[in-house]
Design an enzyme around this catalytic site. Structure first.
Site, PDB file in Angstrom:
ATOM      1  N   ASP A 171      92.397  12.273  35.561  1.00 21.00           N
ATOM      2  CA  ASP A 171      91.717  11.847  34.328  1.00 21.00           C
ATOM      3  C   ASP A 171      92.382  12.447  33.079  1.00 21.00           C
ATOM      4  OD1 ASP A 171      89.837  10.493  32.855  1.00 21.00           O
ATOM      5  OD2 ASP A 171      88.260  11.990  33.116  1.00 21.00           O
ATOM      6  N   GLY A 172      92.274  11.725  31.982  1.00 18.39           N
ATOM      7  CA  GLY A 172      92.720  12.260  30.689  1.00 18.39           C
ATOM      8  C   GLY A 172      93.924  11.560  30.075  1.00 18.39           C
ATOM      9  N   GLY A 197      94.115   8.695  28.460  1.00 17.76           N
ATOM     10  CA  GLY A 197      93.810   8.126  27.145  1.00 17.76           C
ATOM     11  C   GLY A 197      93.824   9.213  26.083  1.00 17.76           C
ATOM     12  N   TRP A 210      95.304  12.085  26.197  1.00 25.77           N
ATOM     13  CA  TRP A 210      96.678  12.602  26.076  1.00 25.77           C
ATOM     14  C   TRP A 210      97.456  11.745  25.079  1.00 25.77           C
ATOM     15  CZ3 TRP A 210     101.691  10.899  26.922  1.00 25.77           C
ATOM     16  CH2 TRP A 210     102.669  11.884  27.120  1.00 25.77           C
ATOM     17  N   HIS A 236      98.762   6.111  30.235  1.00 23.97           N
ATOM     18  CA  HIS A 236      98.872   5.635  31.627  1.00 23.97           C
ATOM     19  C   HIS A 236     100.336   5.610  32.060  1.00 23.97           C
ATOM     20  CE1 HIS A 236      94.705   4.871  31.352  1.00 23.97           C
ATOM     21  NE2 HIS A 236      94.774   3.762  30.651  1.00 23.97           N
ATOM     22  N   ASN A 266      86.077   0.951  36.224  1.00 25.23           N
ATOM     23  CA  ASN A 266      87.189   0.749  35.281  1.00 25.23           C
ATOM     24  C   ASN A 266      87.455  -0.735  34.978  1.00 25.23           C
ATOM     25  OD1 ASN A 266      89.099   3.583  36.562  1.00 25.23           O
ATOM     26  ND2 ASN A 266      87.764   3.491  34.770  1.00 25.23           N
ATOM     27  N   TRP A 267      86.900  -1.645  35.797  1.00 20.97           N
ATOM     28  CA  TRP A 267      87.018  -3.078  35.477  1.00 20.97           C
ATOM     29  C   TRP A 267      86.329  -3.399  34.150  1.00 20.97           C
ATOM     30  CZ3 TRP A 267      90.661  -5.463  37.877  1.00 20.97           C
ATOM     31  CH2 TRP A 267      90.926  -5.241  39.226  1.00 20.97           C
ATOM     32  N   ARG A 319      86.663  -1.847  31.383  1.00 19.59           N
ATOM     33  CA  ARG A 319      87.472  -1.477  30.204  1.00 19.59           C
ATOM     34  C   ARG A 319      87.996  -2.739  29.519  1.00 19.59           C
ATOM     35  NH1 ARG A 319      90.674   4.180  31.301  1.00 19.59           N
ATOM     36  NH2 ARG A 319      88.832   5.323  31.972  1.00 19.59           N
ATOM     37  N   ARG A 360      82.408  15.878  36.283  1.00 16.97           N
ATOM     38  CA  ARG A 360      81.605  14.877  36.978  1.00 16.97           C
ATOM     39  C   ARG A 360      82.445  14.213  38.064  1.00 16.97           C
ATOM     40  NH1 ARG A 360      81.644  12.679  31.480  1.00 16.97           N
ATOM     41  NH2 ARG A 360      83.329  11.161  31.301  1.00 16.97           N
ATOM     42  N   GLU A 420      85.615  22.008  48.244  1.00 18.47           N
ATOM     43  CA  GLU A 420      85.690  22.909  47.087  1.00 18.47           C
ATOM     44  C   GLU A 420      86.002  22.028  45.879  1.00 18.47           C
ATOM     45  OE1 GLU A 420      85.140  26.162  46.988  1.00 18.47           O
ATOM     46  OE2 GLU A 420      84.704  26.127  49.134  1.00 18.47           O
TER      47      GLU A 420
END
Ligand code: IPE
Ligand code: IPE
Ligand code: MG
Length: 250
Positions: free
Chosen positions: A22-23, A25, A27, A39, A70-71, A73, A196, A209
């Site tokens: 994740d992240g 966008g 970035w 991406h 994600n569909w 978006r 999450r 973990e």
């Protein structure tokens, strides 16, 4: 430079690592670029973790690549993501094959554009005899839907008499999930600071973990991955028992 890899206990590696990448966008935004730029820059990090797993022989790696949610978006982001997935599968196919990795896909792949689905299934097919490690892409994947489908399949079997209610064990249930051939997840990593699960492997992470890192996915590299494994090895996994029981091996 010394690598944290040298500090790992290779006899106590997680068998199955799953990553919520994740992240991308954020970035890109932090660089004044469009989300899709993030991406595009995510692929290097994927290569890094695949290589890291290969180096230390972690047998199962699952990457959350595209969720069922994600569909929702914007269309142009979804189509850029699909094109990128397709290009990457094509470009990396040889590398994956020559590393001896076996490719798998989990998710509602009927929803994928035909090209992506065909490339994916082709890679699954040509790598099916590879034994060095398993690379599992979660594509159009949603865990609640996976669980619901398992329930539906099982109830159909009960209805037809193929199964009785008493025969429905945890093992039987697991055999109706996409992940039936894989061990449970030992370590779940999520980048980007979000704490999450976002509908990922809900059943399979029962005793995993969990590690939530601040780093954004395109910045994630091999050393970060080895650090995650190192931290994992410094946790005591009790599975409901007490520390004393574990010390005494009972
Ligand atoms: C993860 O990065 C990639 C996918 C979900 C496909 P994001 O696109 O979610 O990036 P952020 O969370 O908006 O920064
Ligand atoms: C989860 O990331 C899905 C993938 C990494 C593929 P999201 O960015 O879609 O998750 P939420 O919606 O912020 O929880
Ligand atoms: Mg995100």
């Amino acid at each position: 430079m010394q690598s944290i890899k040298d500090k790992l206990n290779l006899d106590q590696l997680p068998q199955h690592v799953a990553i919520i990448m994740d992240g991308n966008g954020r970035w890109a935004k932090s660089r004044g670029e469009e989300r899709t730029f993030g991406h595009k820059n995510a692929i290097k990090a994927v290569r890094e973790v695949v290589n890291a797993c290969n180096e230390i022989s972690i047998p199962y790696l699952t990457l959350y690549t595209f969720s069922s949610e994600n569909w929702n978006r914007p269309n142009d982001e979804v189509s850029t993501l699909m094109s990128l997935i397709s290009e990457t599968l094509l470009l990396e196919a040889e590398e994956i094959f020559s590393k001896g990795l076996r490719m798998h896909v989990i998710g509602d792949i009927d929803k994928l554009p035909e090209l992506v689905r065909d490339q994916m299934l082709r890679l699954v097919e040509i790598t099916k005899d590879n034994k060095r490690g398993n690379l599992i892409l979660a594509l159009s994947y949603g865990s609640q839907n996976e669980i619901l489908n398992a329930v539906k399949q099982i109830s159909a079997k009960v209805k037809s008499g193929e199964l009785t209610e008493e025969e429905i064990t945890e093992k039987v249930f697991e055999n109706h999930l996409y992940t039936k051939d894989f061990p449970p997840v030992d370590l779940l990593i999520r980048t980007s600071g979000e704490v999450r699960i976002s509908n990922f492997l809900l059943w399979q992470i029962a005793y995993a973990e969990l590690q939530f890192l601040e780093i954004l996915w395109p910045d994630f590299g091999k050393e970060d991955f080895f650090k995650c494994i190192y931290d994992y090895q410094n946790k005591e996994r009790r599975f409901g028992k007490t520390s004393e029981q574990l010390d005494e091996n009972i």
